[in-house]
Design a protein around this motif. Structure first.
Motif, PDB file in Angstrom:
ATOM      1  N   UNK A 130      26.039  36.489  32.219  1.00 11.43           N
ATOM      2  CA  UNK A 130      27.371  35.987  31.849  1.00 11.43           C
ATOM      3  C   UNK A 130      27.730  34.687  32.558  1.00 11.43           C
ATOM      4  N   UNK A 131      27.057  34.374  33.682  1.00  8.13           N
ATOM      5  CA  UNK A 131      27.344  33.130  34.414  1.00  8.13           C
ATOM      6  C   UNK A 131      26.514  31.955  33.903  1.00  8.13           C
ATOM      7  N   UNK A 132      25.631  32.205  32.937  1.00  7.92           N
ATOM      8  CA  UNK A 132      24.790  31.131  32.400  1.00  7.92           C
ATOM      9  C   UNK A 132      24.826  31.154  30.873  1.00  7.92           C
ATOM     10  N   UNK A 133      25.997  30.909  30.271  1.00  5.94           N
ATOM     11  CA  UNK A 133      26.112  30.999  28.811  1.00  5.94           C
ATOM     12  C   UNK A 133      25.230  30.001  28.062  1.00  5.94           C
ATOM     13  N   UNK A 134      24.864  28.899  28.711  1.00  6.83           N
ATOM     14  CA  UNK A 134      23.998  27.922  28.036  1.00  6.83           C
ATOM     15  C   UNK A 134      22.574  28.441  27.840  1.00  6.83           C
ATOM     16  N   UNK A 135      22.233  29.571  28.457  1.00  6.93           N
ATOM     17  CA  UNK A 135      20.902  30.150  28.270  1.00  6.93           C
ATOM     18  C   UNK A 135      20.849  31.101  27.078  1.00  6.93           C
ATOM     19  N   UNK A 136      21.973  31.528  26.564  1.00  5.86           N
ATOM     20  CA  UNK A 136      22.001  32.576  25.543  1.00  5.86           C
ATOM     21  C   UNK A 136      21.327  32.155  24.239  1.00  5.86           C
ATOM     22  N   UNK A 137      21.725  31.040  23.670  1.00  5.10           N
ATOM     23  CA  UNK A 137      21.120  30.581  22.403  1.00  5.10           C
ATOM     24  C   UNK A 137      19.620  30.302  22.553  1.00  5.10           C
ATOM     25  N   UNK A 138      19.198  29.572  23.613  1.00  3.77           N
ATOM     26  CA  UNK A 138      17.759  29.344  23.757  1.00  3.77           C
ATOM     27  C   UNK A 138      16.959  30.639  23.904  1.00  3.77           C
ATOM     28  N   UNK A 139      17.504  31.627  24.614  1.00  2.00           N
ATOM     29  CA  UNK A 139      16.791  32.898  24.764  1.00  2.00           C
ATOM     30  C   UNK A 139      16.731  33.654  23.441  1.00  2.00           C
ATOM     31  N   UNK A 140      17.757  33.521  22.612  1.00  2.00           N
ATOM     32  CA  UNK A 140      17.708  34.117  21.270  1.00  2.00           C
ATOM     33  C   UNK A 140      16.564  33.502  20.474  1.00  2.00           C
ATOM     34  N   UNK A 141      16.370  32.197  20.599  1.00  2.00           N
ATOM     35  CA  UNK A 141      15.262  31.529  19.919  1.00  2.00           C
ATOM     36  C   UNK A 141      13.906  31.977  20.444  1.00  2.00           C
ATOM     37  N   UNK A 142      13.804  32.177  21.746  1.00  2.00           N
ATOM     38  CA  UNK A 142      12.559  32.647  22.361  1.00  2.00           C
ATOM     39  C   UNK A 142      12.198  34.023  21.802  1.00  2.00           C
ATOM     40  N   UNK A 143      13.189  34.911  21.719  1.00  2.00           N
ATOM     41  CA  UNK A 143      12.933  36.247  21.167  1.00  2.00           C
ATOM     42  C   UNK A 143      12.517  36.176  19.702  1.00  2.00           C
ATOM     43  N   UNK A 144      13.188  35.353  18.930  1.00  2.00           N
ATOM     44  CA  UNK A 144      12.871  35.232  17.509  1.00  2.00           C
ATOM     45  C   UNK A 144      11.429  34.778  17.320  1.00  2.00           C
ATOM     46  N   UNK A 145      10.976  33.812  18.123  1.00  2.00           N
ATOM     47  CA  UNK A 145       9.593  33.337  18.013  1.00  2.00           C
ATOM     48  C   UNK A 145       8.577  34.408  18.383  1.00  2.00           C
ATOM     49  N   UNK A 146       9.002  35.397  19.170  1.00  2.00           N
ATOM     50  CA  UNK A 146       8.118  36.502  19.554  1.00  2.00           C
ATOM     51  C   UNK A 146       8.134  37.629  18.516  1.00  2.00           C
ATOM     52  N   UNK A 147       8.908  37.464  17.444  1.00  2.00           N
ATOM     53  CA  UNK A 147       8.974  38.493  16.415  1.00  2.00           C
ATOM     54  C   UNK A 147       9.946  39.607  16.741  1.00  2.00           C
ATOM     55  N   UNK A 148      10.865  39.344  17.674  1.00  2.00           N
ATOM     56  CA  UNK A 148      11.839  40.348  18.107  1.00  2.00           C
ATOM     57  C   UNK A 148      13.232  39.729  18.027  1.00  2.00           C
ATOM     58  N   UNK A 149      13.557  39.153  16.884  1.00  2.00           N
ATOM     59  CA  UNK A 149      14.838  38.462  16.742  1.00  2.00           C
ATOM     60  C   UNK A 149      15.995  39.392  17.066  1.00  2.00           C
ATOM     61  N   UNK A 150      16.958  38.851  17.798  1.00  2.00           N
ATOM     62  CA  UNK A 150      18.140  39.619  18.166  1.00  2.00           C
ATOM     63  C   UNK A 150      19.398  38.862  17.785  1.00  2.00           C
ATOM     64  N   UNK A 151      20.493  39.583  17.698  1.00  2.00           N
ATOM     65  CA  UNK A 151      21.789  39.010  17.377  1.00  2.00           C
ATOM     66  C   UNK A 151      22.585  38.910  18.674  1.00  2.00           C
ATOM     67  N   UNK A 152      23.154  37.742  18.931  1.00  2.00           N
ATOM     68  CA  UNK A 152      23.981  37.572  20.127  1.00  2.00           C
ATOM     69  C   UNK A 152      25.231  38.439  20.020  1.00  2.00           C
ATOM     70  N   UNK A 153      25.510  39.177  21.094  1.00  2.00           N
ATOM     71  CA  UNK A 153      26.744  39.963  21.156  1.00  2.00           C
ATOM     72  C   UNK A 153      27.519  39.525  22.382  1.00  2.00           C
ATOM     73  N   UNK A 154      28.830  39.466  22.225  1.00  2.00           N
ATOM     74  CA  UNK A 154      29.700  39.037  23.316  1.00  2.00           C
ATOM     75  C   UNK A 154      30.228  40.208  24.122  1.00  2.00           C
TER      76      UNK A 154
END
Length: 194
Positions: A130-154
């Protein structure tokens, strides 16, 4: 019948870079004269013991897990110059940042899941910092490229985190992270019917 993936954390050699999974969660790095320290505050003792093993197989010594307020457990590595590479790839200045070109390898996903993964009805959530919100979107992309796409939840939906839903994605996650650690309670790791 279940067949392990060739890319399972059980079958791939552990690498120090896998500890980036602790940083993908809410882990922190601290630099000092004697080297870098990786630390994370965990909500259950089983996570501390399982992560301590993950650190050990990557030749990173830790201090004994320490009880913190509210039943949480603090796990910290010893200060090591060997963690400087991890620190330099995961920070820009003093701010945590997802490394360019990061891939979600099995070891990284395993460390992330142990640090901040939790099951929920119909899916699985990997917690984010929660203290590094700028990491959330890039990590979502990393997961998607691994075939484990996730949806960001707040925070209102129990986040911040990446919710992984769907049989195929949960199966892929379960294959990648490998066997649950012995400390993990039943149901803590993705449970997939094969």
């Amino acid at each position: 019948m279940h067949q392990l993936s060739f890319f399972s954390a059980d079958l791939t050699p552990p690498q120090r870079a896998d500890l980036g999974g602790v940083l993908a969660a809410h882990g922190q790095l601290a630099r000092g004269e004697l080297g870098c320290r990786l630390s994370i505050l965990l909500d259950h003792p089983w996570r501390a013991h399982a992560l301590q093993r993950e650190f050990r197989v990557r030749d990173v010594d830790t201090e004994s897990p320490a009880a913190a307020e509210g039943g949480e457990v603090l796990l910290r590595s010893k200060r090591l110059t060997d963690l400087e590479d991890l620190a330099s790839t995961w920070t820009r200045g003093a701010v945590k940042s997802v490394p360019a070109g990061l891939s979600a390898g099995p070891g990284l996903l395993r460390c992330w899941l142990i640090a901040a993964g939790r099951p929920e009805e119909g899916g699985y959530v990997l917690g984010l910092d929660p203290r590094a919100p700028d990491t959330h979107e890039p990590l979502a992309g990393v997961l998607a490229r691994a075939g484990v796409a996730g949806v960001l939840v707040g925070p209102r939906a129990g986040g911040p985190g990446l919710r992984i839903i769907g049989h195929r994605r949960r199966t892929r996650l379960a294959e990648l992270i490998g066997t649950p650690p012995p400390e993990a309670p039943a149901g803590a790791f993705p449970d997939v019917d094969y």
